[in-house]
Design a protein around this motif. Structure first.
Motif, PDB file in Angstrom:
ATOM      1  N   MET B  95      13.640  32.036  -7.422  1.00 56.60           N
ATOM      2  CA  MET B  95      13.703  32.327  -5.992  1.00 56.60           C
ATOM      3  C   MET B  95      13.956  33.804  -5.712  1.00 56.60           C
ATOM      4  O   MET B  95      14.123  34.182  -4.553  1.00 56.60           O
ATOM      5  N   GLN B  96      14.029  34.661  -6.753  1.00 55.01           N
ATOM      6  CA  GLN B  96      14.573  35.998  -6.487  1.00 55.01           C
ATOM      7  C   GLN B  96      13.755  36.809  -5.498  1.00 55.01           C
ATOM      8  O   GLN B  96      14.285  37.710  -4.850  1.00 55.01           O
ATOM      9  N   HIS B  97      12.471  36.517  -5.360  1.00 57.27           N
ATOM     10  CA  HIS B  97      11.678  37.313  -4.423  1.00 57.27           C
ATOM     11  C   HIS B  97      11.518  36.623  -3.076  1.00 57.27           C
ATOM     12  O   HIS B  97      10.773  37.088  -2.226  1.00 57.27           O
ATOM     13  N   GLU B  98      12.195  35.513  -2.887  1.00 55.12           N
ATOM     14  CA  GLU B  98      12.045  34.786  -1.630  1.00 55.12           C
ATOM     15  C   GLU B  98      13.034  35.313  -0.597  1.00 55.12           C
ATOM     16  O   GLU B  98      13.957  36.071  -0.913  1.00 55.12           O
ATOM     17  N   LYS B  99      12.841  34.860   0.650  1.00 51.16           N
ATOM     18  CA  LYS B  99      13.769  35.263   1.704  1.00 51.16           C
ATOM     19  C   LYS B  99      14.808  34.169   1.927  1.00 51.16           C
ATOM     20  O   LYS B  99      14.658  33.053   1.439  1.00 51.16           O
ATOM     21  N   ASN B 100      15.810  34.509   2.716  1.00 51.04           N
ATOM     22  CA  ASN B 100      16.779  33.498   3.158  1.00 51.04           C
ATOM     23  C   ASN B 100      17.490  32.807   2.009  1.00 51.04           C
ATOM     24  O   ASN B 100      17.677  31.598   2.014  1.00 51.04           O
ATOM     25  N   LEU B 101      17.844  33.592   1.007  1.00 44.80           N
ATOM     26  CA  LEU B 101      18.401  32.963  -0.189  1.00 44.80           C
ATOM     27  C   LEU B 101      19.767  32.351   0.059  1.00 44.80           C
ATOM     28  O   LEU B 101      20.118  31.344  -0.553  1.00 44.80           O
ATOM     29  N   LEU B 136      19.650  14.844   5.310  1.00 44.79           N
ATOM     30  CA  LEU B 136      19.802  16.004   6.193  1.00 44.79           C
ATOM     31  C   LEU B 136      19.923  17.291   5.395  1.00 44.79           C
ATOM     32  O   LEU B 136      19.400  18.329   5.791  1.00 44.79           O
ATOM     33  N   ILE B 137      20.621  17.227   4.249  1.00 45.11           N
ATOM     34  CA  ILE B 137      20.851  18.441   3.460  1.00 45.11           C
ATOM     35  C   ILE B 137      19.572  18.912   2.780  1.00 45.11           C
ATOM     36  O   ILE B 137      19.314  20.104   2.662  1.00 45.11           O
ATOM     37  N   THR B 138      18.759  17.961   2.340  1.00 41.59           N
ATOM     38  CA  THR B 138      17.575  18.385   1.589  1.00 41.59           C
ATOM     39  C   THR B 138      16.434  18.795   2.502  1.00 41.59           C
ATOM     40  O   THR B 138      15.497  19.440   2.060  1.00 41.59           O
ATOM     41  N   LEU B 139      16.504  18.417   3.768  1.00 43.69           N
ATOM     42  CA  LEU B 139      15.397  18.766   4.665  1.00 43.69           C
ATOM     43  C   LEU B 139      15.130  20.270   4.723  1.00 43.69           C
ATOM     44  O   LEU B 139      13.992  20.709   4.555  1.00 43.69           O
ATOM     45  N   PRO B 140      16.165  21.115   4.941  1.00 40.51           N
ATOM     46  CA  PRO B 140      15.895  22.563   4.969  1.00 40.51           C
ATOM     47  C   PRO B 140      15.325  23.063   3.647  1.00 40.51           C
ATOM     48  O   PRO B 140      14.549  24.022   3.645  1.00 40.51           O
ATOM     49  N   LEU B 141      15.697  22.422   2.553  1.00 37.70           N
ATOM     50  CA  LEU B 141      15.176  22.860   1.258  1.00 37.70           C
ATOM     51  C   LEU B 141      13.681  22.603   1.159  1.00 37.70           C
ATOM     52  O   LEU B 141      12.931  23.413   0.631  1.00 37.70           O
ATOM     53  N   VAL B 142      13.259  21.442   1.668  1.00 35.66           N
ATOM     54  CA  VAL B 142      11.832  21.134   1.635  1.00 35.66           C
ATOM     55  C   VAL B 142      11.066  22.119   2.508  1.00 35.66           C
ATOM     56  O   VAL B 142       9.990  22.593   2.155  1.00 35.66           O
ATOM     57  N   MET B 143      11.648  22.459   3.679  1.00 39.49           N
ATOM     58  CA  MET B 143      10.928  23.307   4.624  1.00 39.49           C
ATOM     59  C   MET B 143      11.146  24.781   4.345  1.00 39.49           C
ATOM     60  O   MET B 143      10.747  25.622   5.144  1.00 39.49           O
ATOM     61  N   HIS B 144      11.759  25.114   3.213  1.00 36.76           N
ATOM     62  CA  HIS B 144      12.167  26.498   2.993  1.00 36.76           C
ATOM     63  C   HIS B 144      11.009  27.486   3.056  1.00 36.76           C
ATOM     64  O   HIS B 144      11.152  28.597   3.555  1.00 36.76           O
ATOM     65  N   GLY B 145       9.835  27.074   2.573  1.00 34.32           N
ATOM     66  CA  GLY B 145       8.691  27.986   2.578  1.00 34.32           C
ATOM     67  C   GLY B 145       8.331  28.470   3.968  1.00 34.32           C
ATOM     68  O   GLY B 145       7.848  29.588   4.145  1.00 34.32           O
ATOM     69  N   GLY B 146       8.563  27.627   4.983  1.00 37.80           N
ATOM     70  CA  GLY B 146       8.328  28.033   6.355  1.00 37.80           C
ATOM     71  C   GLY B 146       6.889  27.958   6.805  1.00 37.80           C
ATOM     72  O   GLY B 146       6.585  28.178   7.975  1.00 37.80           O
ATOM     73  N   GLN B 348       4.347  30.436 -10.479  1.00 36.48           N
ATOM     74  CA  GLN B 348       4.779  31.800 -10.195  1.00 36.48           C
ATOM     75  C   GLN B 348       3.733  32.811 -10.629  1.00 36.48           C
ATOM     76  O   GLN B 348       3.641  33.893 -10.061  1.00 36.48           O
ATOM     77  N   LYS B 349       2.975  32.460 -11.673  1.00 40.04           N
ATOM     78  CA  LYS B 349       1.961  33.386 -12.162  1.00 40.04           C
ATOM     79  C   LYS B 349       0.594  33.034 -11.600  1.00 40.04           C
ATOM     80  O   LYS B 349      -0.435  33.438 -12.139  1.00 40.04           O
TER      81      LYS B 349
END
Lengths: 735, 483
Positions: B95-101, B136-146, B348-349
């Motif tokens: 995740m290091q190059h992602e936002k909203n870490l 409820l907790i995992t929902l934001p994780l699924v939508m993390h890509g935005g 990733q590659k």
């Protein structure tokens, strides 16, 4: 004698594969030294085990709890004999490999998988229950894949894909069979299988699992109709690997079939008949393909298939002959042994040819063997042996197998039963023996007597065509083969007798006279047929004069004969297509919302219809009379108007409008037409133009949008539902 | 101490916004510290076992929120506690190059506690509470890509889960109303087996099954899972192969074996309907996986199929079957997380589709080797892991006899064959086929944080392949109702 030695035998080669792989990156010769020394050590150890087994001192090891379901190993006469043969073959081919692959690639990978397959093969031959056998068998199937794919050219990749597919399917069939067999018998241990099977009240149940297991092992052995991979995979592998694939890996399959035939369905006539038929088809088809082939290694590969057929006939005869099956059992084991050694010699000889010419087509390699006495001699021993010429080893085993069929025919005639089919089987056996002789003659004359069309002088000048190490390997293999054949009573009979207990057979009451007149006559019949076949089929049909007056081998193999291309691949495509359609159907199913698709949407349609209906009726009732009058008086106007609207109508300007589909468009047109008629009948203060095509298209779009929102709205209702339930909870808790 | 293991990561995750990490490194240290402390607290209790029952608070007098570890719970908690630190490490690299870490790791850490809560729940009420929380907790994780796709997938996940939870809630009400207690007891609550209410209870069980079946991805309710594979790979790997889906399976095991009695359900429609669906799902998931070309979606369909293996075992209603199911639960977690982590390294590659994998082994030797090993294990090539559990399941089914169990064996074999085709053939193609692009050796290799979890998990996999007794003995014990 520590029993832990037994587990070392498969494990050490597997573990040595990693250093072998890593060493190959630094130094090829060091890696090959590892390979050869491991094989040598295994040969010595298994030789030692075999000597012990000759004195009926067997090693057994059980280690429950490791490797999924536990391993149990045992080295009795037959198994330690085959351990020794396998180790010997691995040793000889390893000695041959460095020169063969000198200009090749991926040495590390080759060594890694050769060692791994070695360990797994030893594991199968050591196993003392079907689970252990299955575990090692599957490892062996997968680790031998890189052999076939080694060259990485399109032909090799295709053959390798077929090999992998058959290995997977065969393995799964076997797994299914084992899963069924275990609860039926309560055990899968070789020792207890037989008694458990004999205690079964209804033996008929055993056929289905046995057939499934037969499919698994038979696929590896190259049994018809699962042989398709064999004639393709063996020729494309490097020659040392082909020798192992043909000589040993097929025998692993035979080993499994033996276990089923001698432990689960011992002396079962129906099973014997099945194996006999399969064996006859396999041996005839293999010999036929070999006869037509014009490629050195392909001929040898098809020949392997044919010889496996001979072995299967032997196993079948064991089942048919029942208690008195000593000849068949001896023939089976000896033909296994002979075929292993013969194919070792012949494939290495083919490798020697490949090292010199880098070709395998008979037209390219013919004449290569001239003025090369060493190669000539080795090949001759192998060829004579496989053709069953007296004084060579193949003669002994083929005679025994032949005798066993004759014995059964005599037995049936003695009982006064019809022996016609078994006499036919005997003839197929004899003719196939002849065909074997014919295709070996074809190879022999092409390689060692005929002259090459183009490069004969180059070939003759090639004196140092093999390095000492490879020479030793080839010569050693041929020598062993030769020694076995000259005094069969001293060499082969004891070997066979040591292996008999594995097959629950007893040694014959009196020693077999291999060189009796009857047996020699039978062989003579076979060889005569072979000579005739060679002179007619090969010389007249396969060899054709070219335009330049030189003779040329022509590939006459009919394409439809390839079961893989004509049956299996189309079948696979069909199965994939059906599976895909099925999956799509199931996939679409969850989107189906009964409420929406079966109630709401039809209801909307009906509502639209009903909504329009009063209008229609109203117009109809009020203007029906007027309509008739108008129609009849102004028919011409009507037609003109119709023409104006349809044929002569100006093209309409394009608008961004909903498109809809063909159905809404047709419907819209009809409504437009009707509305046009009505409009002409009724005077409007402000004419309203309604485009029904667009209306319907818009309706259609709306339906589609609704369709897409199905899951959301369904869940919305469920969400409301759950809120209601939460209130229930509060109510419950308050109570 | 159980309460600590459950609440500590939840609290530490919730405190994330306070810290406002400037550097990746300090955030990484914090995450790893929290996760490792939790595992260090949880693992001794899981391994040694503890009979203590810890009550967090009482809703009513008969409905406490309480934790207790028994055999089955220890297995699930063990999987989670071992795999979570490893995939957290992987996530730090991935995740290091992602936002909203901060948000991502906050939810990721909270989810650890929630999953442990499910594993340690002592009664159905507690389990239900944490189960809902997990959605409820995992929902934001699924939508993390935005992206539009991930939001749609997230919504779909939410709708399916809430629908399922509603059904599960009805089941809970049934249990409270008829049983009086929601406390788990091996073999079910004895009150159910007597009286006039049997038929009602079976219906209640079915409703409950479909409710929890959403997360266990049983056939008509599975559709959210492949879509959810758009989530970042650490989420797909850990949550959609282990934590979330296994919670669904675990909950079904709980209701089948510890709430509603097997004695009540066996041999009735309440067994046959779920069993038939599972058998169907086994084949269906594999067929879809074979059709799918996107690697992560393919693996997700494979999960759909494999989850039904576990349920198939549990629904046979024999302790042998439960043993097979639990074995597959552990083994599948290990194997599937390996495959997903490899797929993440590929992704990733830029290798997203199966056909891109050709000739990849030169570019990333470690990941392709681990992937090949994982696919062999997944297919069940002996002696690797998958073989043991599949054999145990088949054996239990044969022992049970009857139409559906036998159909299940056929389904197992078909599915194993298909698995070979959809996993082994691509992984072979990474070695022997030449791709569109010729790679230089080691061209696409990843950092140690991504590769070391891969290697550790594959070593664990190899270890248990050769010495499965350590696990299978305990699983046999747990499946027979041991603590």
């Amino acid at each position: 004698m520590p029993t832990i030695l037994l587990i070392f035998l498969p494990l050490v080669p597997m573990m040595a594969s990693v250093p072998g792989y890593l060493l190959a990156k630094k130094s090829k010769s060091a890696a090959y030294a590892v390979l050869i020394s491991i094989c040598l050590a295994a040969t010595l150890l298994s030789g030692f085990l075999f000597l012990r087994a000759l004195n009926y001192r067997f090693l057994t090891q059980e280690s429950p709890g490791i490797c999924a379901l536990g391993l149990s190993l045992r080295a009795d006469g037959f198994r330690s004999l085959y351990l020794f043969v396998a180790s010997f073959m691995w040793l000889m081919t390893s000695l041959f490999t460095p020169e063969y692959l000198a200009h090749g690639h991926r040495h590390g990978r080759y060594i890694f998988f050769t060692l791994f397959t070695f360990g797994a093969t030893l594991g199968v031959f050591l196993s003392d229950d079907l689970i252990t056998a299955f575990v090692f068998f599957e490892i062996m199937s997968f680790t031998s894949y890189p052999w076939v794919a080694h060259e990485e050219n399109p032909a090799a990749m295709r053959a390798a894909a077929t090999y992998l597919a058959i290995a997977i399917l065969g393995g799964m069939a076997m797994l299914m069979g084992l899963m069924m067999l275990r609860p039926m018998l309560g055990t899968l241990s070789f020792e207890r299988l037989l008694s458990a099977a004999q205690e079964m009240p209804d033996k008929g149940q055993l056929y289905v699992p046995s057939l499934l297991i037969l499919a698994g092992f038979g696929a590896k052995a190259g049994m018809f109709p699962l042989h398709v991979w064999l004639p393709k995979a063996h020729p494309v592998a490097p020659a040392p690997a082909s020798a192992l694939l043909s000589g040993i890996l097929t025998k692993v399959g035979v080993f499994g079939i033996l276990v089923i035939s001698c432990r689960v369905l011992l002396h079962d006539a129906a099973w014997g008949n099945l194996l006999l038929i399969l064996g006859l088809i396999t041996m005839f088809a293999g010999a036929f393909l070999a006869l037509l082939s014009v490629d050195l290694k392909r001929t040898l590969a098809c020949s392997s298939m044919s010889q496996i057929g001979f072995i299967l006939v032997g196993i079948g005869m064991q089942g048919l002959l029942g208690e008195h099956n000593a000849l068949a059992a001896q023939g089976t084991i000896l033909h296994m042994l002979n075929h292993s050694l013969i194919k070792l010699t012949l494939f290495m000889a083919a490798g020697a040819v490949y090292i010199g010419v880098h070709k395998l087509d008979l037209n390219e390699i013919r004449g290569y063997g001239r003025k090369k006495p060493f190669l000539h001699l080795c090949f001759l021993i192998g060829a004579a042996s496989i053709s069953g010429i007296p004084l060579f080893s193949g003669y002994v085993s083929k005679t025994l197998l032949h005798e066993s069929i004759v014995e059964y025919v005599v037995h049936l005639q003695h009982l006064g039963e019809n022996a016609f089919w078994y006499q036919t089987a005997e003839w197929v056996f004899v003719i196939t023996g002849g065909m074997t002789f014919a295709y070996m003659l074809k190879l022999y004359f092409a390689l060692f007597w005929e002259k090459n069309n183009r490069r004969q002088t180059d070939m003759d000048s090639l004196c140092r065509y093999l390095k000492p190490l490879s020479r030793f390997a080839l010569g050693g293999a041929a020598l062993v083969l030769f020694i076995l054949g000259i005094r069969p009573q001293l060499s082969m009979t004891p070997l066979a007798n040591a292996a008999l207990p594995f097959m629950n057979a007893h040694a014959p009451e009196h020693a077999v006279d291999y060189f009796s007149a009857v047996n020699l006559l039978g062989t003579g019949k076979s060889l005569l047929i072979g000579l005739l076949l060679y002179l007619t089929l090969v010389r007249l049909w396969l060899v054709q004069k070219q335009a330049d007056g030189k003779s040329h081998y022509v590939d006459r193999k009919p394409i439809w004969l390839d079961l893989e291309d004509s049956v299996y691949r189309p079948l696979l495509h069909l199965v994939v297509a059906i599976g895909g359609a099925f999956a799509t159907l199931c996939h679409r199913l969850p989107e189906f919302d009964p409420l929406r698709h079966m109630v709401v949407i039809p209801a909307k349609g009906v509502a639209v219809l009903l909504n329009g209906l009063p209008d229609l009726l109203f117009f109809g009732m009020r203007y029906l009379g007027k309509l008739f009058a108008r129609v009849f008086s102004g028919l011409l106007d009507c037609i003109a108007a119709l023409m104006g609207r349809t044929v002569f109508a100006p093209p309409k300007p394009q608008q961004p409008v909903p498109i809809g589909n063909r159905f809404t468009y047709t419907l819209g047109r009809i409504f437009n037409f009707l509305a046009g008629i009505f409009k002409r009948m009724r005077r409007h203060s402000q004419p309203v133009v309604r485009k029904y095509t667009y209306l319907f298209a818009a309706l259609w779009e709306e339906i589609k949008t609704n369709f897409n929102k199905v899951s959301q709205s369904l869940s919305f209702s469920l969400m409301l539902f759950s809120i209601g339930l939460l209130i229930t909870l509060v109510y419950l808790m308050a109570r | 101490m159980l309460i600590f293991a459950v609440l500590f990561p939840m609290a530490a995750g919730a405190l994330f916004p306070l810290f406002r990490f400037k550097e990746d490194k300090s955030r990484g240290l914090y995450v790893m510290a929290v996760v490792l402390i939790t595992s260090a607290v949880a693992l001794p209790q899981i391994i040694l076992g503890t009979a203590a029952r810890e009550i967090l608070f009482q809703i009513t007098e008969t409905l406490p929120i309480a934790f207790r570890l028994d055999g089955v719970g220890r297995i699930f908690a063990g999987i989670v506690a071992v795999l979570w630190p490893l995939s957290s490490l992987y996530a730090l690299e991935y995740m290091q190059h992602e936002k909203n870490l901060d948000a991502f790791f906050s939810f990721y850490t909270i989810c650890f506690g929630v999953t442990l809560g499910i594993a340690c729940a002592s009664n159905l009420m507690t389990l239900y509470l944490f189960y809902e929380l997990m959605t409820l907790i995992t929902l934001p994780l699924v939508m993390h890509g935005g992206s539009q796709r991930s939001v749609r997938a997230g919504l779909k996940y939410l709708y399916y889960s809430i629908g399922g939870a509603a059904l599960a809630f009805i089941g809970l009400v049934y249990v409270i109303y008829y049983g009086g207690t929601t406390e788990f007891a091996y073999g079910g609550v004895s009150v159910f087996t007597a009286g006039q209410t049997e038929h009602n209870m079976r219906i209640g069980y079915l409703i409950c099954f479909f409710g929890f079946g959403v997360k266990a991805a049983v056939f008509p309710l599975h559709d959210w899972l492949p879509d959810a594979s758009v989530a970042p790979t650490p989420v797909t790997a850990l949550l959609h192969a282990v934590a979330v889906v296994k919670s669904g399976v675990f909950a079904i095991i709980r209701i089948t074996w510890f709430t509603f009695a097997p004695a009540l359900l066996a041999g009735t429609f309440a067994q046959y309907i779920p069993l038939a669906l599972c058998v169907f799902t086994i084949v269906y998931g594999c067929t879809m996986a074979l059709k799918e070309q996107n690697l992560k979606r393919r693996l997700a369909y494979s999960t759909v199929s494999n989850l039904s293996y576990i349920l198939f075992g549990a629904l046979l209603m024999t302790s042998q079957g439960l043993r097979g199911g639990l074995m597959h639960m552990v083994y599948h977690a290990v194997m599937k997380i390996t495959l997903f982590l490899c797929a993440g390294v590929y992704l990733q590659k830029g290798v997203e589709y199966v056909q891109d994998m050709r000739g990849l082994h030169r570019a990333m030797p470690v990941a392709t080797a681990v992937f090949a090993l994982g696919s062999l294990a997944m297919t069940g090539i002996p002696p690797l892991l998958g073989f043991g559990s599949k054999w145990a399941l088949a054996e239990a089914a044969v022992f049970e006899g009857g139409l559906l169990p036998v159909a299940g064996i056929v389904a197992l074999v078909i599915s194993a064959t298909l698995t070979a085709f959809y996993l082994i053939i691509p992984s072979v193609s990474t070695y022997v086929s030449r791709g569109v692009k010729a790679y230089a050796p080691g061209e696409l290799s990843s950092g140690w944080k991504a590769l070391s979890p891969l290697l550790i998990i594959s070593l664990v996999m190899m270890f248990f392949s050769f010495w499965p007794m350590l696990l299978t003995d305990f699983i046999t014990y747990a499946a027979a109702g041991g603590l």
